[in-house]
Scaffold this motif. Structure first.
Motif, short mmCIF file in Angstrom:
data_model
loop_
_atom_site.label_atom_id
_atom_site.label_comp_id
_atom_site.label_asym_id
_atom_site.label_seq_id
_atom_site.Cartn_x
_atom_site.Cartn_y
_atom_site.Cartn_z
N VAL A 90 21.87 31.21 46.85
CA VAL A 90 22.82 30.09 46.89
C VAL A 90 24.25 30.64 46.79
O VAL A 90 25.16 30.22 47.54
N ALA A 91 24.44 31.60 45.90
CA ALA A 91 25.78 32.18 45.72
C ALA A 91 26.23 32.92 46.98
O ALA A 91 27.40 32.85 47.36
N LEU A 92 25.30 33.61 47.63
CA LEU A 92 25.65 34.29 48.89
C LEU A 92 26.12 33.28 49.93
O LEU A 92 27.10 33.51 50.63
N ALA A 93 25.40 32.17 50.02
CA ALA A 93 25.74 31.16 51.03
C ALA A 93 27.09 30.53 50.75
O ALA A 93 27.88 30.29 51.67
N LEU A 94 27.36 30.27 49.47
CA LEU A 94 28.60 29.56 49.12
C LEU A 94 29.76 30.51 48.83
O LEU A 94 30.87 30.06 48.57
N GLY A 95 29.47 31.81 48.86
CA GLY A 95 30.54 32.77 48.61
C GLY A 95 30.92 32.88 47.15
O GLY A 95 32.06 33.24 46.82
N GLY A 96 30.00 32.59 46.26
CA GLY A 96 30.29 32.68 44.83
C GLY A 96 29.56 33.82 44.17
O GLY A 96 29.13 34.77 44.83
N ASN A 97 29.43 33.72 42.86
CA ASN A 97 28.86 34.81 42.07
C ASN A 97 28.08 34.22 40.90
O ASN A 97 28.61 33.38 40.17
N VAL A 98 26.85 34.65 40.75
CA VAL A 98 26.05 34.20 39.59
C VAL A 98 25.61 35.41 38.77
O VAL A 98 24.64 35.35 38.03
N ASP A 99 26.34 36.51 38.89
CA ASP A 99 25.96 37.73 38.20
C ASP A 99 26.28 37.73 36.71
O ASP A 99 25.78 38.57 35.96
N ALA A 100 27.10 36.83 36.26
CA ALA A 100 27.47 36.81 34.85
C ALA A 100 27.48 35.37 34.37
O ALA A 100 27.34 34.43 35.16
N ALA A 101 27.64 35.22 33.05
CA ALA A 101 27.70 33.87 32.49
C ALA A 101 28.83 33.09 33.16
O ALA A 101 29.85 33.67 33.55
N ALA A 102 28.62 31.79 33.30
CA ALA A 102 29.62 30.96 33.94
C ALA A 102 30.98 31.16 33.30
O ALA A 102 31.12 31.13 32.08
N GLY A 103 31.99 31.42 34.13
CA GLY A 103 33.34 31.61 33.62
C GLY A 103 33.65 33.03 33.18
O GLY A 103 34.76 33.33 32.77
N VAL A 104 32.64 33.93 33.27
CA VAL A 104 32.84 35.31 32.85
C VAL A 104 32.66 36.20 34.05
O VAL A 104 31.69 36.07 34.79
N GLN A 105 33.57 37.14 34.26
CA GLN A 105 33.47 38.05 35.39
C GLN A 105 32.37 39.06 35.14
O GLN A 105 32.20 39.54 34.02
N ALA A 106 31.59 39.38 36.17
CA ALA A 106 30.53 40.38 36.02
C ALA A 106 31.12 41.70 35.56
O ALA A 106 32.19 42.11 35.99
N ALA A 107 30.40 42.37 34.67
CA ALA A 107 30.88 43.64 34.13
C ALA A 107 29.72 44.58 33.90
O ALA A 107 28.56 44.20 34.00
N ALA A 108 30.04 45.82 33.59
CA ALA A 108 29.01 46.80 33.27
C ALA A 108 28.35 46.40 31.95
O ALA A 108 28.89 45.61 31.18
N ALA A 109 27.17 46.96 31.70
CA ALA A 109 26.48 46.69 30.45
C ALA A 109 27.38 47.05 29.28
O ALA A 109 28.06 48.07 29.31
N PRO A 110 27.41 46.25 28.19
CA PRO A 110 28.33 46.48 27.09
C PRO A 110 28.25 47.87 26.49
O PRO A 110 29.25 48.49 26.20
N ASP A 111 27.02 48.37 26.35
CA ASP A 111 26.84 49.68 25.72
C ASP A 111 27.47 50.80 26.54
O ASP A 111 27.80 51.86 26.04
N GLU A 112 27.61 50.56 27.84
CA GLU A 112 28.06 51.61 28.73
C GLU A 112 29.49 51.40 29.21
O GLU A 112 30.05 52.26 29.88
N ALA A 113 30.04 50.26 28.88
CA ALA A 113 31.31 49.89 29.48
C ALA A 113 32.42 50.88 29.19
O ALA A 113 33.33 51.05 30.00
N ASP A 114 32.35 51.58 28.05
CA ASP A 114 33.43 52.47 27.68
C ASP A 114 33.20 53.92 28.11
O ASP A 114 34.02 54.78 27.86
#
Lengths: 128, 225
Positions: A90-114
């Motif tokens: 659905v996200a591909l079709a609408l050009g959106g993103n469902v990779d992260a919680a709503a309102g939060v930009q997708a990011a690397a795993a917290p343990d690895e982010a740094d």
């Protein structure tokens, strides 16, 4: 032209129906619940921040077509598989993103982010 | 620590026939060079109810829409055709085919970055001094003498379970006891987010286990030391 809101509402309703079928697999109730808790708000957020913004007929047709595909599923195990696939299509079709919680930009795993040299981080950045 | 071919029981013999089916190699070859969107197409079509390509064309306008370049549409069509061929094998067989595809895809991507002296192999056990061998072989191994790697492959996040995570972590720990670094990973042809949701509920030790989800597959091609 169509509005984001209507098509996203239909997608969210289809996702709930898929979850209803999937949760009949008792051993996977928790996983199904976790998926719905994560993805349903993300699907709904696809209508934001411009709920009245027109979307192409092609995109609306795509979402309605994948909703029709979901309506054919009768096997709850297959429904579980689709709970993690449907939102991304659905996200591909609408050009959106469902990779992260709503309102939060997708990011690397917290343990690895740094850790710049982390292979996990490099993998996370491997989108094509 | 050493690698060993897995003994072939009856199930393994049957599965080996599926692994050797040219369709598995065809799908894996196409997916090795695919984009993330094309991999989503393959996952959806291989798990779908309908096998009419026109329906999937409508579901993926970013791959088959009017404005998509002809060569990109053609590539997506190749992936769709191969994926629907898997789906057409029937409900009973398609799960085995999908698993074999993920394994073959993983092996092909790893082979891209492999170096001499670090062969990529399939269905191998890892033996440690004084430790009973695990029953289940690893789907894919990179058998470097300096930095070996073992991979377990899954079609969906639901395949992530305590047994898989424990086996991977035990292997890593046993290798460490022999002063050898063993990289362990689980490759899942499913959304990273779904895998993370599954992992968040897992009680098995997974701190040293890498997750490679559908969106991350190209990271497997990285050159090795």
């Amino acid at each position: 032209m169509h509005e984001h809101t209507g098509v996203v509402e239909r997608a969210a309703e289809a996702y709930r129906a898929l979850a209803d079928l999937a949760e009949t697999v008792e051993d996977e109730w928790q996983y199904v619940t976790d998926l719905v808790d994560a993805y349903l708000p993300s699907i709904q957020a696809l209508a934001e921040p411009d709920p009245g913004l027109p979307v192409s007929a092609e995109a609306v047709a795509a979402v309605d077509e994948v909703i029709a595909e979901m309506a054919l599923i009768t096997d709850p195990h297959k429904a579980i598989d689709w709970l993690s696939t449907f939102p991304h299509i659905v996200a591909l079709a609408l050009g959106g993103n469902v990779d992260a919680a709503a309102g939060v930009q997708a990011a690397a795993a917290p343990d690895e982010a740094d850790n710049e040299d982390s292979p996990f981080r490099m993998l996370m950045q491997g989108d094509r | 620590m050493r690698f060993q071919n897995a003994a072939k029981d009856a199930r393994a013999v049957v599965y080996a026939g599926i692994q050797a089916d040219p369709l598995v190699a065809r799908v894996a070859t196409l997916l090795a060079g695919a984009t993330v969107a094309e991999r989503w197409l393959a996952r959806a079509a291989m798990n779908g109810e309908r096998t009419d390509p026109a329906a999937w064309h409508r579901i993926f306008p970013t791959l088959f829409g009017e404005n998509v370049a002809t060569e990109l549409r053609a590539r997506a069509d190749q992936i769709l055709d191969a994926s629907l061929a898997v789906a057409n094998r029937g409900e009973a067989a398609r799960s085995s085919y999908r698993g074999a595809v993920v394994e073959e895809l993983t092996a092909r991507l790893l082979a891209t970055g492999a170096t001499i002296g670090a062969p990529v192999r399939r269905e191998r056990r890892v033996l440690f001094d004084g430790v009973p061998a695990e029953i289940h072989p690893y789907d894919v191994t990179v058998e470097s003498t300096t930095r070996p790697e073992v991979y377990d492959c899954k079609w969906g996040a639901r395949g992530i379970n305590a047994d898989v995570l424990n086996q991977l972590d035990d292997a890593r720990a046993h290798a460490a006891e022999e002063d050898l670094g063993l990289d362990v990973a689980i490759v899942v042809f499913d959304a990273r987010r779904s895998c993370q949701i599954r992992l968040d509920r897992a009680t098995a030790n997974r701190a040293g286990t890498r997750l490679v989800a559908l969106e991350d597959l190209d990271g497997l091609t990285g050159a090795r030391a």
